[in-house]
Design a protein around this motif. Sequence first.
Motif, short mmCIF file in Angstrom:
data_model
loop_
_atom_site.label_atom_id
_atom_site.label_comp_id
_atom_site.label_asym_id
_atom_site.label_seq_id
_atom_site.Cartn_x
_atom_site.Cartn_y
_atom_site.Cartn_z
N TYR B 87 0.85 -1.19 0.00
CA TYR B 87 0.00 0.00 0.00
C TYR B 87 0.89 1.24 0.00
CZ TYR B 87 -3.90 -3.08 0.87
OH TYR B 87 -4.83 -4.07 0.75
N PHE B 88 0.52 2.19 -0.86
CA PHE B 88 1.31 3.41 -1.01
C PHE B 88 0.42 4.63 -0.78
CE2 PHE B 88 5.15 1.70 -2.94
CZ PHE B 88 4.72 0.48 -3.45
N CYS B 89 0.96 5.59 -0.06
CA CYS B 89 0.30 6.89 -0.04
C CYS B 89 1.02 7.77 -1.06
CB CYS B 89 0.30 7.53 1.34
SG CYS B 89 1.92 8.05 1.96
N ALA B 90 0.28 8.69 -1.64
CA ALA B 90 0.83 9.59 -2.65
C ALA B 90 0.22 10.96 -2.45
CB ALA B 90 0.53 9.07 -4.06
N THR B 91 1.05 11.96 -2.53
CA THR B 91 0.57 13.32 -2.32
C THR B 91 0.68 14.13 -3.60
OG1 THR B 91 2.78 13.97 -1.56
CG2 THR B 91 1.17 13.35 0.12
N TYR B 92 -0.30 15.00 -3.76
CA TYR B 92 -0.30 15.93 -4.90
C TYR B 92 -0.27 17.34 -4.34
CZ TYR B 92 -2.02 18.85 -8.68
OH TYR B 92 -2.18 19.85 -9.60
N SER B 93 0.72 18.09 -4.76
CA SER B 93 0.86 19.46 -4.32
C SER B 93 0.66 20.38 -5.50
CB SER B 93 2.24 19.69 -3.70
OG SER B 93 2.46 18.80 -2.63
N GLN B 94 -0.23 21.33 -5.36
CA GLN B 94 -0.50 22.25 -6.46
C GLN B 94 0.46 23.43 -6.42
OE1 GLN B 94 -4.64 23.26 -6.60
NE2 GLN B 94 -4.62 23.22 -8.82
N GLY B 95 0.83 23.89 -7.62
CA GLY B 95 1.79 24.99 -7.69
C GLY B 95 3.20 24.45 -7.68
N GLY B 96 4.05 25.01 -8.49
CA GLY B 96 5.40 24.48 -8.55
C GLY B 96 5.40 23.15 -9.29
N SER B 97 5.96 22.16 -8.69
CA SER B 97 6.02 20.85 -9.31
C SER B 97 4.70 20.12 -9.09
CB SER B 97 7.18 20.04 -8.74
OG SER B 97 7.24 18.77 -9.33
N GLU B 98 3.83 20.17 -10.06
CA GLU B 98 2.52 19.54 -9.92
C GLU B 98 2.63 18.08 -10.31
OE1 GLU B 98 -0.40 23.37 -10.80
OE2 GLU B 98 -0.32 21.69 -12.19
N LYS B 99 2.85 17.25 -9.36
CA LYS B 99 2.92 15.83 -9.67
C LYS B 99 2.58 15.02 -8.44
CE LYS B 99 7.92 15.47 -8.84
NZ LYS B 99 9.23 15.18 -9.47
N LEU B 100 2.26 13.76 -8.66
CA LEU B 100 1.93 12.84 -7.60
C LEU B 100 3.25 12.23 -7.09
CD1 LEU B 100 -0.74 11.92 -6.40
CD2 LEU B 100 -0.76 10.02 -8.01
N VAL B 101 3.49 12.35 -5.80
CA VAL B 101 4.73 11.84 -5.21
C VAL B 101 4.38 10.71 -4.26
CG1 VAL B 101 6.76 12.39 -3.84
CG2 VAL B 101 5.81 14.11 -5.40
N PHE B 102 4.94 9.54 -4.52
CA PHE B 102 4.62 8.34 -3.77
C PHE B 102 5.58 8.12 -2.61
CE2 PHE B 102 1.38 6.13 -6.25
CZ PHE B 102 1.42 6.84 -7.44
N GLY B 103 5.06 7.49 -1.55
CA GLY B 103 5.91 7.02 -0.48
C GLY B 103 6.56 5.69 -0.85
N LYS B 104 7.29 5.14 0.10
CA LYS B 104 8.01 3.89 -0.17
C LYS B 104 7.10 2.67 -0.10
CE LYS B 104 12.50 5.52 1.48
NZ LYS B 104 13.62 5.29 2.43
N GLY B 105 5.94 2.84 0.52
CA GLY B 105 5.00 1.74 0.58
C GLY B 105 5.16 0.89 1.82
N MET B 106 4.09 0.14 2.12
CA MET B 106 4.15 -0.81 3.21
C MET B 106 3.49 -2.11 2.77
SD MET B 106 1.23 -0.48 5.94
CE MET B 106 1.44 -2.26 6.00
#
Lengths: 118, 112
Positions: B87-106
């Motif tokens: 299972y991975f969490c992923a964050t999306y931040s608006q502005g600047g680098s708009e991309k989905l960034v994933f964690g390492k997973g568990m």
Amino acid sequence: EAGVVQSPRYKIIEKKQPVAFWCNPISGHNTLYWYRQNLGQGPELLIRYENEEAVDDSQLPKDRFSAERLKGVDSTLKIQPAELGDSAVYLCASSSYGFGQRTSYEQYFGPGTRLTVT
Amino acid sequence: SQQGEEDPQALSIQEGENATMNCSYKTSINNLQWYRQNSGRGLVHLILIRSNEREKHSGRLRVTLDTSKKSSSLLITASRAADTASYFCATYSQGGSEKLVFGKGMKLTVNP
């Protein structure tokens, strides 16, 4: 509805050889992503396309990696020449809208191509 | 670079038990998503929670978000053997680098 299709599923090559991966996104999805996933890690974005334009390729090692998305549908990711450190799973994903618009943030992933460089 | 970090890195439970996974992140976000990856397969989107939401449910999934602590949790209730996956969490931040960034997973293992 067919999902994201990738080929090949597995590829074993010797270092310094070229390799190419192909992706067909979900029909109608204008945004396409290539990710690399190392063992035990989460996916890391290599390049993002909106239609045929590469809008984010900041993480793509441009000395050996190249990508194209002709006609804004299928995409190919190429490595030439491959290095041992390129061994990973290469994932393609697509979504229906690009960032910055009325956005569907959900991404649909293909099964990936597992690359082994010997 | 990876923003999210899941905790624990591995969890083994019995069928029927609940599984809780935590995710911490570093920067302000627009939304946070959870994905599942079965062995040898691609990722599947599970649930998305926006920065102005605190809790969301989808079937046996419950996700919470605490933006003040920059953390999220995913609860899977009444787990099944088929829930065994990463299972991975992923964050999306608006502005600047708009991309989905994933964690390492568990890695979650549900034993029958």
